[in-house]
Write an enzyme that holds these catalytic residues in place. Structure first.
Site, PDB file in Angstrom:
ATOM      1  N   HIS A   1      12.833  11.773  10.848  1.00  0.00           N
ATOM      2  CA  HIS A   1      12.034  10.417  11.202  1.00  0.00           C
ATOM      3  C   HIS A   1      12.925   9.453  12.326  1.00  0.00           C
ATOM      4  O   HIS A   1      12.733   8.361  12.373  1.00  0.00           O
ATOM      5  CB  HIS A   1      12.019   9.886  10.040  1.00  0.00           C
TER       6      HIS A   1
ATOM      7  N   HIS B   1       0.331  -1.049  -0.226  1.00  0.00           N
ATOM      8  CA  HIS B   1       0.210   0.450   0.298  1.00  0.00           C
ATOM      9  C   HIS B   1       0.734   1.358  -0.005  1.00  0.00           C
ATOM     10  O   HIS B   1       0.554   2.319  -0.642  1.00  0.00           O
ATOM     11  CB  HIS B   1      -0.928  -0.174   1.548  1.00  0.00           C
TER      12      HIS B   1
ATOM     13  N   TRP C   1       6.831   0.414   3.678  1.00  0.00           N
ATOM     14  CA  TRP C   1       7.605   1.628   2.702  1.00  0.00           C
ATOM     15  C   TRP C   1       8.328   1.309   2.464  1.00  0.00           C
ATOM     16  O   TRP C   1       9.389   1.726   1.627  1.00  0.00           O
ATOM     17  CB  TRP C   1       6.752   2.272   2.174  1.00  0.00           C
TER      18      TRP C   1
ATOM     19  N   HIS D   1      12.962  12.520   2.993  1.00  0.00           N
ATOM     20  CA  HIS D   1      11.935  13.773   3.284  1.00  0.00           C
ATOM     21  C   HIS D   1      12.292  14.622   2.125  1.00  0.00           C
ATOM     22  O   HIS D   1      11.243  15.019   1.958  1.00  0.00           O
ATOM     23  CB  HIS D   1      12.481  14.105   4.582  1.00  0.00           C
TER      24      HIS D   1
ATOM     25  N   LYS E   1       2.382  29.445   1.904  1.00  0.00           N
ATOM     26  CA  LYS E   1       1.774  29.278   0.541  1.00  0.00           C
ATOM     27  C   LYS E   1       0.400  29.639   1.183  1.00  0.00           C
ATOM     28  O   LYS E   1      -0.929  29.541   0.438  1.00  0.00           O
ATOM     29  CB  LYS E   1       2.213  27.999   0.472  1.00  0.00           C
TER      30      LYS E   1
ATOM     31  N   ASP F   1       6.930  20.778 -27.207  1.00  0.00           N
ATOM     32  CA  ASP F   1       7.188  19.585 -26.329  1.00  0.00           C
ATOM     33  C   ASP F   1       8.961  19.415 -25.006  1.00  0.00           C
ATOM     34  O   ASP F   1       8.978  20.454 -25.342  1.00  0.00           O
ATOM     35  CB  ASP F   1       8.029  17.694 -27.573  1.00  0.00           C
TER      36      ASP F   1
ATOM     37  N   TYR G   1       8.513  16.278  -0.318  1.00  0.00           N
ATOM     38  CA  TYR G   1       7.710  17.614  -1.171  1.00  0.00           C
ATOM     39  C   TYR G   1       8.312  17.085  -2.831  1.00  0.00           C
ATOM     40  O   TYR G   1       7.107  17.799  -2.832  1.00  0.00           O
ATOM     41  CB  TYR G   1       9.517  18.652  -0.744  1.00  0.00           C
TER      42      TYR G   1
END
Lengths: 643, 237
Positions: free
Chosen positions: A307, A79, A143, A257, A335, A108, A261
């Protein structure tokens, strides 16, 4: 709003080279590659979603029995892997491919065949990594595949072999695309399209590509070490030989990390296109939006160890990484406020795309706030490896990336296919997503705070987790229903949606100056750009009319941009490339063959380790020759005919 | 209308061969690629350095190791019973191979120069030598191959001294790092011979300057990476 089920206003090009399966396999047109990315990544998105729903069904009540621990691990690993590498990244690539040349006024991308190669490598890499799940042999170590857990000592089976090799192949795809898009954006902008006139989506795409080319080598090397440990007996992750148990974690998160982004900056870019369009206002604080995106990119490289607060790096490292992490909240907050300020006082139109964009602004803010919470080491030590973290990253990835991507699909569907998606079904889709998403992931904050660990395949009752898990699972079923509505809407609109004009939304950027669907050559004449919203200039100024970039634009007059998005006026059919004397790159099958050979040669490694050494070596050598031959033909064939 | 005053001589509105910066697309793509390669080698070198001195057994780069007791020393160990590993790295030999690789960069510059000035008349023998792109391309390739020969010799002798890919952390990280660099040199040598073959077939002229320039950029990059490796792996103890 009438849904007109007539033929497109002009017949799509039916030149022999543009129809049939073969034309798709050999195409080098960035728009067709984008469509292939779209179908493939939507398939993988649904596949990953199915895995999630099975997981949620297992966890609906204490002591679930439909899955055993091994299969649960495989589903959970796949997943995560599927959603990140096979769904969200390539869904962003849909828009990179489709939009970058259109937004900068190019015919292109810089290297069209390399672009096709990226797609095929992605497809075959996705197949390599997904296929084993049908034999219950899927990767099963999470993962992020922490070594030494993934070393042959602790994961002797074939499962991790597929994971290592699959990710390595997918890395090739992302890197090749990265070099391609950077070159395209830097070097193929139309005259007058200077950097500070570039649409924000293209800006965020540029930052993302830099993140990709600088972050992926770290995971490439980490995977090479793991590959060598598994296939050739090196000792990079062998603790008994003195290896550092944190080496993988550092290398993985130095990639991991920035990867966050990589997943979310394209979404920010899409939202920055949607909100001005449906507010009828230029984006508020354009330069600050650009700088904050760049700043997020820079800071993204300095926060990986947040992490790893729980591994015991010591107070100095924890403090530094915590400070850097909290700093990122500033450009991100900028933002958010700029989007709100863009909407402020605007003539808002709540189309489906706009709803999804507003969905991102609200949901990403929630995910951002929980991110600030575990950006602080003391709080993180309570939250790490609990469902709180699962809630957090689903708010930023589902509430952020996925919301914006679906908004982008509703916005750009007409430019891709020449028809509009149904707005009523679209709103059902949005509201079911919005409510279902919150039902699924919000209770996870509480379950996590009550101590429910992530990655467990079942839990005992009586710990206060039952209600939250039940609500989460019900929410996930709502997401399934919503996705089904989207799929129905997609194929229905593809066949019989209302015909779109060149600019059905009244948007201002360059891609809306050409017919829908975009002709194969994009721009009959390369436009000259004088502002950030060239199409708005043309429509609002009479005297600008004689300097129109695209001949067809001369006919456009100020239309009423209320909810009337369907066209009743018939636009003239665009001329073919031949009539205009535009030379387009030739189709070629070599990128697809090279990509296939790369996937096959990697499978040879799996054979070598798990089945028969000789067969594996022969297999790898034969596919390596195929790679060489296909690339030789690719390199020695000119891109386009002489003219 | 200042906005259209761009580099590039072709009419931008025709769209062909016009680029925003006036540079060839391939050159920008290659720069991006080399940026990515910096991270690749940076990660490999960082891993080597962080694993320095962490090996629990076997030969080490700069120290003597007694195989039976795993005692490590900066000088030969007197009372070692059985096999004693000597320092693996042979700095004089590697200095020679480093010199060879640096000289190949000089030859690469001369190749590019020869291609750019192909059409300038050459009168003296030395002008003809300096203007021969075939000579300098082949010279670059041979020097690159000499470097690879040194590396092959180095790897073989290390193997016989008891250092394999799987011996210890030093073996794993050293062979992976230098092996990746050797792979890059090999790719560069193939690229050089390809250009040489084109030169023989139809002759490279000033129009091909970019083609040679791209190779030169790559070649110098690989050379610079070696300087970093030689300093950090071989020279610093």
């Amino acid at each position: 709003m009438a849904t007109i089920a007539a033929a497109p206003t002009y017949a799509p090009s039916t030149a022999a080279s543009n129809t049939g399966m073969w034309s798709w396999i050999t195409t080098v047109d960035h728009k067709r590659i984008a469509v292939m990315y779209l179908y493939t990544s939507l398939f993988f998105f649904m596949f990953g979603g199915l895995e999630a729903v099975i997981i949620r069904t297992q966890l609906i009540a204490p002591n679930g029995t439909i899955l055993n621990a091994e299969i649960y691990n495989q589903l959970m690993t796949m997943h995560g892997t599927t959603m990140i590498f096979l769904a969200v990244m390539p869904l962003s690539a849909v828009f990179f491919n489709f939009l970058i040349p259109l937004q900068i006024g190019a015919r292109d991308v810089a290297f069209p065949r390399l672009n096709a190669f990226s797609y095929w490598v992605y497809l075959f890499g996705g197949i390599v990594i997904t296929m084993p799940i049908f034999f219950a042999l899927a990767p099963n170590a999470g993962w992020f595949g922490y070594a030494p857990l993934t070393t042959p000592q602790f994961s002797p089976g074939v499962n991790i072999d597929y994971w290592v090799i699959g990710l390595q192949i997918l890395g090739i795809s992302s890197l090749a695309a990265g070099f391609n898009f950077i070159t395209t954006i830097i070097n193929m902008r139309a005259p007058g399209m200077n950097l500070m006139r570039m649409p924000i989506f293209t800006w965020m795409a540029l930052v993302t590509q830099f993140l990709i080319i600088l972050a992926f080598p770290a995971i490439t090397v980490a995977l090479i070490f793991l590959q060598f440990d598994r296939f050739f007996g090196t000792q990079f992750y062998a603790i008994a030989a003195g290896a550092d148990p944190l080496l993988w974690q550092h290398l993985f998160w130095i990639f991991g990390h920035p990867e966050v982004y990589i997943l979310v900056l394209p979404a920010f870019g899409l939202v920055s296109e949607i909100i001005p369009t449906f507010s009828r206002k230029p984006l508020f604080g354009y330069p600050v939006m650009v700088y904050s995106g760049i700043l997020i990119g820079f800071l993204g490289f300095g926060v990986w160890a947040h992490h790893m607060f729980a591994v015991g790096m010591g107070p100095i490292a924890d403090t530094m990484f915590s400070m850097m992490t909290l700093l990122i909240a500033i450009p991100t907050g900028v933002k958010i406020f700029n989007w709100i300020s863009t909407m402020w006082g605007g003539a808002l139109r709540f189309t489906t795309a706009m709803l999804f964009a507003i969905g991102l602004v609200s949901l990403f803010t929630i995910g951002g706030i929980s991110g600030v919470m575990h950006g602080s080491p003391p709080a993180d030590l309570q939250q790490t490896d609990t469902y709180f973290v699962v809630a957090h990253f689903h708010y930023v990835l589902f509430g952020g990336s996925i919301m914006a991507i679906f908004g982008g699909i509703y916005l750009y569907f007409p430019k891709m296919f020449g028809r509009l998606m149904n707005e009523t079904l679209g709103k059902w889709h949005f509201w079911l997503y919005f409510i279902g998403m919150n039902l699924t992931f919000f209770p996870m904050h509480y379950a996590g705070m009550l101590g429910m660990p992530r990655r467990i395949y079942r839990y005992d009752g009586g710990q206060g987790w039952e209600l939250f898990n039940l609500i989460s699972t019900i929410g996930s079923y709502m997401l399934v229903v919503a996705t089904a509505i989207f799929v129905y809407n997609f194929f229905r609109s593809r066949r019989s949606g209302a015909i779109a004009t060149s600019d059905p939304w009244g948007a201002g950027t360059l891609e809306w100056s050409i017919p829908s669907p975009a002709p194969e050559y994009n721009f009959a004449e390369i436009p000259t750009v004088r502002s950030r919203y060239p199409v708005w200039d043309i429509k609002s100024s009479e005297h600008g009319a004689h300097e129109i970039p695209h001949g067809e634009l001369g006919e456009i007059h100020m239309r009423d941009h209320s909810m009337d998005t369907a066209s009743t006026e018939v636009e003239p059919a665009p001329k073919s490339a031949k009539e205009l004397g535009i030379v387009l790159p030739n189709n070629t099958v070599m990128p697809a063959i090279a990509a296939l050979s790369i996937a096959l040669s990697s499978l040879g490694l799996v054979l070598m380790r798990n089945e028969n050494k000789t067969v594996g070596v022969v297999w790898s050598v034969v596919s390596a020759i195929m790679i060489f031959v296909s690339i030789y033909y690719w390199m020695t064939t000119p891109l386009e005919d002489e003219h | 209308m200042a906005t259209t005053a761009h580099a590039g001589t072709v009419d931008p509105h025709k769209g062909h061969h016009y680029t925003t910066t006036g540079l060839d697309n391939r050159k920008i793509g290659l720069w991006a690629f080399l940026g990515s390669e910096c991270m690749l080698f940076g990660t490999l070198i960082a891993t080597y350095l962080s694993y320095k001195g962490k090996s629990v057994a076997g030969p080490r780069p700069h120290e003597w190791v007694c195989a039976a007791t795993n005692v490590v020393s900066d000088s030969p160990i007197a009372n070692c019973v059985g096999q004693m590993f000597t320092p693996i790295l042979d700095i004089p030999v590697t200095s020679a191979s480093t010199f060879v690789l640096l000289m190949s960069s000089l030859a690469m510059v001369l190749s590019h120069n020869a291609v750019v000035h192909k059409n300038v008349p050459k009168n003296t023998f030395w002008e003809r030598v300096r203007g021969s792109s075939k000579l300098w391309l082949a010279m670059t390739a041979f020097l690159g191959m000499a470097f690879l020969a040194f590396q092959t010799y180095e790897f073989t002798s290390f193997y016989h001294e008891g250092l394999k890919l799987s011996t210890n952390l030093f073996g794993s990280s050293f062979f992976t790092l230098t092996g990746f660099h050797g792979g890059h040199v090999t790719f560069g040598v193939l690229w050089l011979w390809t250009l040489f073959a084109i030169d023989v077939k139809r002759g490279l002229g000033p129009d091909d300057a970019t083609n040679v320039d791209l190779l030169a950029l790559y070649w110098h990059f690989v050379d610079v990476v070696w300087i970093a490796i030689f300093t950090l792996v071989y020279l610093i103890k």
